[in-house]
Design a protein around this motif. Structure first.
Motif, PDB file in Angstrom:
ATOM      1  N   ALA A   1       6.294   3.095 -14.887  1.00  0.00           N
ATOM      2  CA  ALA A   1       5.975   4.526 -15.012  1.00  0.00           C
ATOM      3  C   ALA A   1       5.010   4.760 -16.172  1.00  0.00           C
ATOM      4  CB  ALA A   1       7.256   5.331 -15.219  1.00  0.00           C
ATOM      5  N   GLU A   2       5.214   4.042 -17.288  1.00  0.00           N
ATOM      6  CA  GLU A   2       4.305   4.173 -18.427  1.00  0.00           C
ATOM      7  C   GLU A   2       2.910   3.663 -18.064  1.00  0.00           C
ATOM      8  OE1 GLU A   2       6.293   1.973 -21.411  1.00  0.00           O
ATOM      9  OE2 GLU A   2       7.812   3.527 -21.826  1.00  0.00           O
ATOM     10  N   LEU A   3       2.854   2.548 -17.314  1.00  0.00           N
ATOM     11  CA  LEU A   3       1.571   1.992 -16.888  1.00  0.00           C
ATOM     12  C   LEU A   3       0.852   2.965 -15.967  1.00  0.00           C
ATOM     13  CD1 LEU A   3      -0.459  -0.335 -16.613  1.00  0.00           C
ATOM     14  CD2 LEU A   3       1.001  -1.279 -14.795  1.00  0.00           C
ATOM     15  N   ARG A   4       1.585   3.606 -15.068  1.00  0.00           N
ATOM     16  CA  ARG A   4       1.006   4.551 -14.137  1.00  0.00           C
ATOM     17  C   ARG A   4       0.408   5.760 -14.899  1.00  0.00           C
ATOM     18  NH1 ARG A   4       5.403   5.756 -11.575  1.00  0.00           N
ATOM     19  NH2 ARG A   4       5.315   3.838 -10.360  1.00  0.00           N
ATOM     20  N   ALA A   5       1.088   6.167 -15.954  1.00  0.00           N
ATOM     21  CA  ALA A   5       0.581   7.297 -16.746  1.00  0.00           C
ATOM     22  C   ALA A   5      -0.691   6.924 -17.490  1.00  0.00           C
ATOM     23  CB  ALA A   5       1.645   7.741 -17.745  1.00  0.00           C
ATOM     24  N   GLN A   6      -0.802   5.641 -17.887  1.00  0.00           N
ATOM     25  CA  GLN A   6      -1.974   5.190 -18.633  1.00  0.00           C
ATOM     26  C   GLN A   6      -3.178   4.957 -17.721  1.00  0.00           C
ATOM     27  OE1 GLN A   6      -0.576   1.667 -20.549  1.00  0.00           O
ATOM     28  NE2 GLN A   6       0.851   2.765 -21.887  1.00  0.00           N
ATOM     29  N   SER A   7      -2.902   4.457 -16.494  1.00  0.00           N
ATOM     30  CA  SER A   7      -4.014   4.108 -15.602  1.00  0.00           C
ATOM     31  C   SER A   7      -3.717   4.580 -14.195  1.00  0.00           C
ATOM     32  CB  SER A   7      -4.235   2.582 -15.601  1.00  0.00           C
ATOM     33  OG  SER A   7      -3.038   1.910 -15.240  1.00  0.00           O
ATOM     34  N   PRO A   8      -3.744   5.884 -13.934  1.00  0.00           N
ATOM     35  CA  PRO A   8      -3.480   6.406 -12.596  1.00  0.00           C
ATOM     36  C   PRO A   8      -4.552   5.953 -11.626  1.00  0.00           C
ATOM     37  CG  PRO A   8      -4.376   8.126 -14.002  1.00  0.00           C
ATOM     38  CD  PRO A   8      -4.105   6.955 -14.888  1.00  0.00           C
ATOM     39  N   LEU A   9      -4.146   5.734 -10.363  1.00  0.00           N
ATOM     40  CA  LEU A   9      -5.098   5.294  -9.349  1.00  0.00           C
ATOM     41  C   LEU A   9      -5.989   6.456  -8.920  1.00  0.00           C
ATOM     42  CD1 LEU A   9      -2.791   3.018  -7.188  1.00  0.00           C
ATOM     43  CD2 LEU A   9      -4.547   2.294  -8.788  1.00  0.00           C
ATOM     44  N   GLU A  42      -0.741  -6.437  -8.178  1.00  0.00           N
ATOM     45  CA  GLU A  42      -1.393  -5.133  -8.364  1.00  0.00           C
ATOM     46  C   GLU A  42      -1.045  -4.568  -9.728  1.00  0.00           C
ATOM     47  OE1 GLU A  42      -2.154  -1.039  -8.608  1.00  0.00           O
ATOM     48  OE2 GLU A  42      -0.086  -1.777  -8.405  1.00  0.00           O
ATOM     49  N   LEU A  43       0.187  -4.760 -10.166  1.00  0.00           N
ATOM     50  CA  LEU A  43       0.577  -4.317 -11.500  1.00  0.00           C
ATOM     51  C   LEU A  43      -0.201  -5.081 -12.566  1.00  0.00           C
ATOM     52  CD1 LEU A  43       4.456  -4.072 -10.999  1.00  0.00           C
ATOM     53  CD2 LEU A  43       2.861  -2.154 -11.262  1.00  0.00           C
ATOM     54  N   VAL A  44      -0.400  -6.375 -12.325  1.00  0.00           N
ATOM     55  CA  VAL A  44      -1.174  -7.192 -13.265  1.00  0.00           C
ATOM     56  C   VAL A  44      -2.612  -6.691 -13.346  1.00  0.00           C
ATOM     57  CG1 VAL A  44      -2.167  -9.494 -13.628  1.00  0.00           C
ATOM     58  CG2 VAL A  44       0.250  -9.246 -13.044  1.00  0.00           C
ATOM     59  N   GLU A  45      -3.197  -6.367 -12.197  1.00  0.00           N
ATOM     60  CA  GLU A  45      -4.585  -5.896 -12.180  1.00  0.00           C
ATOM     61  C   GLU A  45      -4.730  -4.590 -12.959  1.00  0.00           C
ATOM     62  OE1 GLU A  45      -8.104  -3.870 -11.333  1.00  0.00           O
ATOM     63  OE2 GLU A  45      -6.177  -3.122 -10.582  1.00  0.00           O
ATOM     64  N   ILE A  84       0.843  -1.205   0.000  1.00  0.00           N
ATOM     65  CA  ILE A  84       0.000   0.000   0.000  1.00  0.00           C
ATOM     66  C   ILE A  84       0.872   1.246   0.000  1.00  0.00           C
ATOM     67  CG2 ILE A  84      -1.777   1.246   1.260  1.00  0.00           C
ATOM     68  CD1 ILE A  84      -2.620  -1.482   2.454  1.00  0.00           C
ATOM     69  N   LEU A  85       1.894   1.256   0.856  1.00  0.00           N
ATOM     70  CA  LEU A  85       2.798   2.404   0.938  1.00  0.00           C
ATOM     71  C   LEU A  85       3.608   2.547  -0.343  1.00  0.00           C
ATOM     72  CD1 LEU A  85       4.116   1.857   4.589  1.00  0.00           C
ATOM     73  CD2 LEU A  85       2.291   3.404   3.828  1.00  0.00           C
ATOM     74  N   VAL A  86       4.041   1.424  -0.898  1.00  0.00           N
ATOM     75  CA  VAL A  86       4.867   1.455  -2.108  1.00  0.00           C
ATOM     76  C   VAL A  86       4.084   2.009  -3.294  1.00  0.00           C
ATOM     77  CG1 VAL A  86       5.955  -0.043  -3.828  1.00  0.00           C
ATOM     78  CG2 VAL A  86       6.480  -0.356  -1.413  1.00  0.00           C
ATOM     79  N   VAL A  87       2.841   1.557  -3.454  1.00  0.00           N
ATOM     80  CA  VAL A  87       2.030   2.036  -4.577  1.00  0.00           C
ATOM     81  C   VAL A  87       1.768   3.536  -4.448  1.00  0.00           C
ATOM     82  CG1 VAL A  87      -0.249   1.881  -5.653  1.00  0.00           C
ATOM     83  CG2 VAL A  87       0.983  -0.207  -5.040  1.00  0.00           C
ATOM     84  N   ARG A  88       1.502   4.007  -3.237  1.00  0.00           N
ATOM     85  CA  ARG A  88       1.252   5.437  -3.035  1.00  0.00           C
ATOM     86  C   ARG A  88       2.462   6.275  -3.395  1.00  0.00           C
ATOM     87  NH1 ARG A  88      -1.768   5.103   2.899  1.00  0.00           N
ATOM     88  NH2 ARG A  88      -3.773   4.274   2.135  1.00  0.00           N
ATOM     89  N   ARG A  89       3.638   5.711  -3.207  1.00  0.00           N
ATOM     90  CA  ARG A  89       4.877   6.461  -3.485  1.00  0.00           C
ATOM     91  C   ARG A  89       5.479   6.108  -4.834  1.00  0.00           C
ATOM     92  NH1 ARG A  89       3.853   6.125   1.622  1.00  0.00           N
ATOM     93  NH2 ARG A  89       4.612   7.626   3.153  1.00  0.00           N
ATOM     94  N   ASN A  90       4.766   5.302  -5.620  1.00  0.00           N
ATOM     95  CA  ASN A  90       5.241   4.918  -6.957  1.00  0.00           C
ATOM     96  C   ASN A  90       6.642   4.312  -6.904  1.00  0.00           C
ATOM     97  OD1 ASN A  90       2.844   6.042  -8.021  1.00  0.00           O
ATOM     98  ND2 ASN A  90       3.792   8.069  -8.130  1.00  0.00           N
ATOM     99  N   ALA A  91       6.837   3.422  -5.927  1.00  0.00           N
ATOM    100  CA  ALA A  91       8.174   2.876  -5.701  1.00  0.00           C
ATOM    101  C   ALA A  91       8.210   1.357  -5.868  1.00  0.00           C
ATOM    102  CB  ALA A  91       8.654   3.254  -4.299  1.00  0.00           C
ATOM    103  N   GLU A  92       7.374   0.823  -6.773  1.00  0.00           N
ATOM    104  CA  GLU A  92       7.294  -0.631  -6.941  1.00  0.00           C
ATOM    105  C   GLU A  92       8.645  -1.242  -7.333  1.00  0.00           C
ATOM    106  OE1 GLU A  92       3.197   0.986  -8.257  1.00  0.00           O
ATOM    107  OE2 GLU A  92       5.320   1.571  -8.406  1.00  0.00           O
TER     108      GLU A  92
END
Length: 397
Positions: free
Chosen positions: A389-397, A324-327, A269-277
């Motif tokens: 980073a590209e995935l995060r740009a395509q589907s931000p939480l 979570e990345l897969v989802e 949870i903390l890692v996803v919030r900080r984009n540090a996967e």
């Protein structure tokens, strides 16, 4: 495709039901892990035969992961409920007769159910939780799977004699039945974020495997899974020459899994919030390699506790992070994609456990092999930074 009904808030009861059933699968799987010797004595078979009661689970998972993922992609609720019911049936079959044959039959039934349940962790969050809650849901669902391992170890610590085994099996069956009933109630309605599909899901395997990020995550999953399974299987034997007793080694492994439960529930949870996967995966693999190296050259009770607890705390959260990345990455093929991840992980567990098992009489070499396997995966984890980073740009939480 369209969204079914009116989208409302997250439905955490579904996640609670899934978590109970996920824990139940692991409880059935590892029921005999801490009582191998007394079980062999009670049922008149070898310790190796008792070991097969657990080994059928990863073996069948490798075979069934993709078919079960395809079932979940087409009939999600029916597939997951079938997995819950089969787990309960498998646990119940073991109570029919007091002999090894009924135990093995029950284990096989439950092992068929396991991929239907574990592959569903991304699907249930996607259908019953809003996007902002899904990383938390995957973390909770995955942590519950590891919590099932803890329950199995605790039961084997309570029911320690051959005469106690029927009671342990009865308690397990009751837990599985109650978990299945709770899930049935929780899934009585379609999820608010359910996607209604018209016609069959076509090419789910092609969609999942055709994604380069999914392929890279599958390869990466082999390494942490492999090290964890090998460590859990052989830690006691590898630490024994250093004067670590079997009871102490069991306690170390229990603490290891408890740390993994806590880590899996909090760290992702903390890692996803900080984009540090990617950073977390690199750190967990590097620390694991360092811990295994320390065990190779300075084995003992204190080092065992510290090193193996760190491995559990940092390595096990890699699974919910990957899931979570897969989802986020997959849509209608999330069950198949999750199946690929679990299949790769179980395959890695089998292969690394076999290699380490061949070195069980050479603890230094065995620990160094596990360190090397963890280090091999570090460049791959670091290389995930850009696609994530590209995935995060395509589907931000």
């Amino acid at each position: 495709m369209r969204m079914a009904g009116v989208v409302t808030g997250s439905r955490w009861m579904a996640i609670a039901g899934y978590s109970l059933v996920g824990a139940a699968t692991q409880l059935v799987w590892l029921n005999f892990a801490g009582v191998t010797t007394v079980a062999a004595s009670r049922y008149g078979v070898s310790e190796s035969a008792i070991g097969w009661l657990a080994q059928v689970f990863p073996l069948l998972y490798v075979v069934l992961a993709i078919p079960c993922g395809l079932i979940l992609d087409r009939w999600f609720r029916a597939g997951l409920i079938a997995g819950a019911l089969l787990t309960a049936v498998g646990a119940g079959v073991r109570l029919i007769g007091d002999d090894f044959g009924w135990l093995l039959a029950g284990q096989i039934i439950a092992s068929v159910a396991q991929p239907l349940v574990l592959n569903a962790v991304t699907g249930i969050t996607g259908r019953y939780l809003s996007p902002k809650d899904r990383p938390t849901g995957i973390a909770v669902g995955t942590a519950s799977i590891f919590a099932g391992m803890v329950i199995a170890f605790l039961l084997s610590a309570v029911f320690t004699t051959a005469a106690d085994l029927p009671i342990m099996l009865t308690v397990t069956a009751a837990f599985c039945v109650l978990a299945a009933l709770f899930l049935l109630f929780a899934l009585r309605n379609q999820g608010p974020f359910e996607v209604v599909r018209h016609g069959p899901v076509r090419g789910a395997l092609r969609i999942a495997w055709g994604d380069s990020l999914i392929r890279r995550l599958c390869v990466l999953a082999i390494f942490p899974f492999g090290v964890f399974v090998a460590m859990s299987t052989f830690a006691q034997a590898l630490l024994e020459p250093a004067g670590v007793s079997g009871g102490t080694a069991s306690t170390i492994l229990l603490v290891n899994v408890v740390a993994g439960v806590v880590g899996s529930a909090v760290i992702p949870i903390l890692v996803v919030r900080r984009n540090a996967e990617s950073a977390l995966l690199v750190v967990s693999l590097t620390v694991t390699a360092a811990a295994c190296t320390l065990l190779a050259f300075a084995p003992g009770v204190l080092v065992g506790f510290v090193a193996i607890t760190l491995i559990g705390l940092l390595l096990l959260p890699a699974l919910p992070i990957v899931l979570e990345l897969v989802e986020r990455r997959t849509g209608e093929a999330e069950g198949t994609a999750a199946g690929l991840i679990w299949m790769a992980g179980n395959l890695g567990g089998l292969v690394v456990a076999v290699v380490v098992g061949l070195l069980v009489d050479h603890p230094t070499a065995a620990f160094l092999v596990m360190a090397a396997i963890a280090l091999i995966a570090v460049p791959g984890a670091r290389a995930l930074r850009r696609p994530i980073a590209e995935l995060r740009a395509q589907s931000p939480l």
